[in-house]
Design a protein around this motif. Structure first.
Motif, PDB file in Angstrom:
ATOM      1  N   LYS A  15       0.866  -1.179   0.000  1.00 48.19           N
ATOM      2  CA  LYS A  15       0.000   0.000   0.000  1.00 48.19           C
ATOM      3  C   LYS A  15       0.902   1.229   0.000  1.00 48.19           C
ATOM      4  O   LYS A  15       1.844   1.325   0.790  1.00 48.19           O
ATOM      5  N   VAL A  16       0.638   2.143  -0.909  1.00 45.62           N
ATOM      6  CA  VAL A  16       1.379   3.400  -0.964  1.00 45.62           C
ATOM      7  C   VAL A  16       0.374   4.538  -0.798  1.00 45.62           C
ATOM      8  O   VAL A  16      -0.663   4.551  -1.452  1.00 45.62           O
ATOM      9  N   ARG A  17       0.717   5.455   0.056  1.00 51.96           N
ATOM     10  CA  ARG A  17      -0.150   6.610   0.304  1.00 51.96           C
ATOM     11  C   ARG A  17       0.643   7.871  -0.006  1.00 51.96           C
ATOM     12  O   ARG A  17       1.805   7.996   0.390  1.00 51.96           O
ATOM     13  N   PHE A  18       0.031   8.770  -0.724  1.00 50.02           N
ATOM     14  CA  PHE A  18       0.643  10.069  -0.999  1.00 50.02           C
ATOM     15  C   PHE A  18      -0.161  11.118  -0.259  1.00 50.02           C
ATOM     16  O   PHE A  18      -1.387  11.155  -0.358  1.00 50.02           O
ATOM     17  N   VAL A  19       0.540  11.954   0.500  1.00 53.47           N
ATOM     18  CA  VAL A  19      -0.145  12.960   1.299  1.00 53.47           C
ATOM     19  C   VAL A  19       0.634  14.272   1.221  1.00 53.47           C
ATOM     20  O   VAL A  19       1.855  14.288   1.303  1.00 53.47           O
ATOM     21  N   GLY A  20      -0.093  15.344   0.997  1.00 50.68           N
ATOM     22  CA  GLY A  20       0.487  16.678   0.982  1.00 50.68           C
ATOM     23  C   GLY A  20      -0.265  17.542   1.973  1.00 50.68           C
ATOM     24  O   GLY A  20      -1.482  17.426   2.109  1.00 50.68           O
ATOM     25  N   PHE A  21       0.450  18.384   2.681  1.00 54.41           N
ATOM     26  CA  PHE A  21      -0.196  19.266   3.651  1.00 54.41           C
ATOM     27  C   PHE A  21       0.696  20.468   3.889  1.00 54.41           C
ATOM     28  O   PHE A  21       1.867  20.476   3.522  1.00 54.41           O
ATOM     29  N   THR A  22       0.115  21.484   4.490  1.00 52.00           N
ATOM     30  CA  THR A  22       0.874  22.685   4.822  1.00 52.00           C
ATOM     31  C   THR A  22       0.776  22.961   6.316  1.00 52.00           C
ATOM     32  O   THR A  22      -0.176  22.557   6.980  1.00 52.00           O
ATOM     33  N   THR A  23       1.800  23.649   6.802  1.00 54.04           N
ATOM     34  CA  THR A  23       1.771  24.193   8.158  1.00 54.04           C
ATOM     35  C   THR A  23       1.801  25.712   7.985  1.00 54.04           C
ATOM     36  O   THR A  23       1.683  26.204   6.866  1.00 54.04           O
ATOM     37  N   VAL A  25       4.292  27.601   8.027  1.00 53.84           N
ATOM     38  CA  VAL A  25       5.468  28.092   7.309  1.00 53.84           C
ATOM     39  C   VAL A  25       6.030  27.145   6.254  1.00 53.84           C
ATOM     40  O   VAL A  25       6.993  27.485   5.582  1.00 53.84           O
ATOM     41  N   ALA A  26       5.460  25.953   6.095  1.00 55.87           N
ATOM     42  CA  ALA A  26       6.047  25.000   5.153  1.00 55.87           C
ATOM     43  C   ALA A  26       4.980  24.141   4.488  1.00 55.87           C
ATOM     44  O   ALA A  26       3.873  23.986   5.001  1.00 55.87           O
ATOM     45  N   ARG A  27       5.357  23.599   3.324  1.00 55.55           N
ATOM     46  CA  ARG A  27       4.527  22.632   2.623  1.00 55.55           C
ATOM     47  C   ARG A  27       5.281  21.310   2.610  1.00 55.55           C
ATOM     48  O   ARG A  27       6.503  21.281   2.435  1.00 55.55           O
ATOM     49  N   TYR A  28       4.541  20.216   2.778  1.00 57.18           N
ATOM     50  CA  TYR A  28       5.130  18.884   2.774  1.00 57.18           C
ATOM     51  C   TYR A  28       4.367  17.996   1.796  1.00 57.18           C
ATOM     52  O   TYR A  28       3.137  18.065   1.717  1.00 57.18           O
ATOM     53  N   ASP A  29       5.104  17.171   1.075  1.00 59.30           N
ATOM     54  CA  ASP A  29       4.541  16.164   0.188  1.00 59.30           C
ATOM     55  C   ASP A  29       5.300  14.867   0.447  1.00 59.30           C
ATOM     56  O   ASP A  29       6.517  14.804   0.212  1.00 59.30           O
ATOM     57  N   PHE A  30       4.589  13.861   0.935  1.00 58.79           N
ATOM     58  CA  PHE A  30       5.227  12.599   1.295  1.00 58.79           C
ATOM     59  C   PHE A  30       4.572  11.428   0.578  1.00 58.79           C
ATOM     60  O   PHE A  30       3.362  11.426   0.337  1.00 58.79           O
ATOM     61  N   GLY A  31       5.383  10.448   0.283  1.00 53.53           N
ATOM     62  CA  GLY A  31       4.907   9.134  -0.103  1.00 53.53           C
ATOM     63  C   GLY A  31       5.196   8.216   1.064  1.00 53.53           C
ATOM     64  O   GLY A  31       6.303   8.244   1.620  1.00 53.53           O
ATOM     65  N   ILE A  32       4.214   7.435   1.473  1.00 55.88           N
ATOM     66  CA  ILE A  32       4.396   6.501   2.587  1.00 55.88           C
ATOM     67  C   ILE A  32       4.139   5.103   2.051  1.00 55.88           C
ATOM     68  O   ILE A  32       3.044   4.803   1.573  1.00 55.88           O
ATOM     69  N   VAL A  33       5.163   4.252   2.105  1.00 58.30           N
ATOM     70  CA  VAL A  33       5.086   2.890   1.587  1.00 58.30           C
ATOM     71  C   VAL A  33       4.947   1.948   2.782  1.00 58.30           C
ATOM     72  O   VAL A  33       5.858   1.836   3.598  1.00 58.30           O
ATOM     73  N   TYR A  34       3.793   1.304   2.864  1.00 57.41           N
ATOM     74  CA  TYR A  34       3.528   0.360   3.951  1.00 57.41           C
ATOM     75  C   TYR A  34       3.936  -1.023   3.464  1.00 57.41           C
ATOM     76  O   TYR A  34       3.382  -1.542   2.494  1.00 57.41           O
ATOM     77  N   THR A  35       4.922  -1.614   4.120  1.00 65.34           N
ATOM     78  CA  THR A  35       5.487  -2.883   3.695  1.00 65.34           C
ATOM     79  C   THR A  35       5.680  -3.810   4.888  1.00 65.34           C
ATOM     80  O   THR A  35       5.724  -3.358   6.030  1.00 65.34           O
ATOM     81  N   ASN A  36       5.799  -5.095   4.603  1.00 65.75           N
ATOM     82  CA  ASN A  36       6.116  -6.055   5.655  1.00 65.75           C
ATOM     83  C   ASN A  36       7.620  -6.210   5.818  1.00 65.75           C
ATOM     84  O   ASN A  36       8.084  -6.824   6.771  1.00 65.75           O
TER      85      ASN A  36
END
Length: 99
Positions: A15-23, A25-36
């Protein structure tokens, strides 16, 4: 003569999740790879810089580590990032028995 000793070569549907958000003062874009693999730690990739790390809830307690790996100068921003990941990353399902 073989130059490399293969340690592992695994195929896995993940499962791969892509999430972008701001605070504030900053913007973040992450990919999160859920693996065993990797003892169940998700692979977290900053899509802006390409920096990546394996993270679990215990790793999030080390704010200096987050600052170092994602090159965040402001401690407050690193704390906010840790808070985000604390809600999004699962706890460890596997605890290795090394000895």
């Amino acid at each position: 003569m073989e130059l490399f000793e293969k340690l592992y070569d695994e195929d896995e549907k993940v499962k791969v999740r892509f999430v972008g958000f701001t605070t504030e003062v900053a913007r973040y874009d992450f990919g999160i790879v859920y693996t065993n693999l990797f003892f169940g730690k998700p692979l977290v990739i900053c899509m802006q810089t390409g920096r990546s790390t394996l993270l679990d809830p215990l790793d999030l307690e080390d704010i200096e580590y987050l600052q170092s790996i994602f090159k965040i100068e402001d401690r407050k921003q690193a704390v906010e990032l840790a808070d985000f990941f604390a809600e999004e990353l699962p706890g460890l399902a596997y605890e290795p028995d090394y000895y």
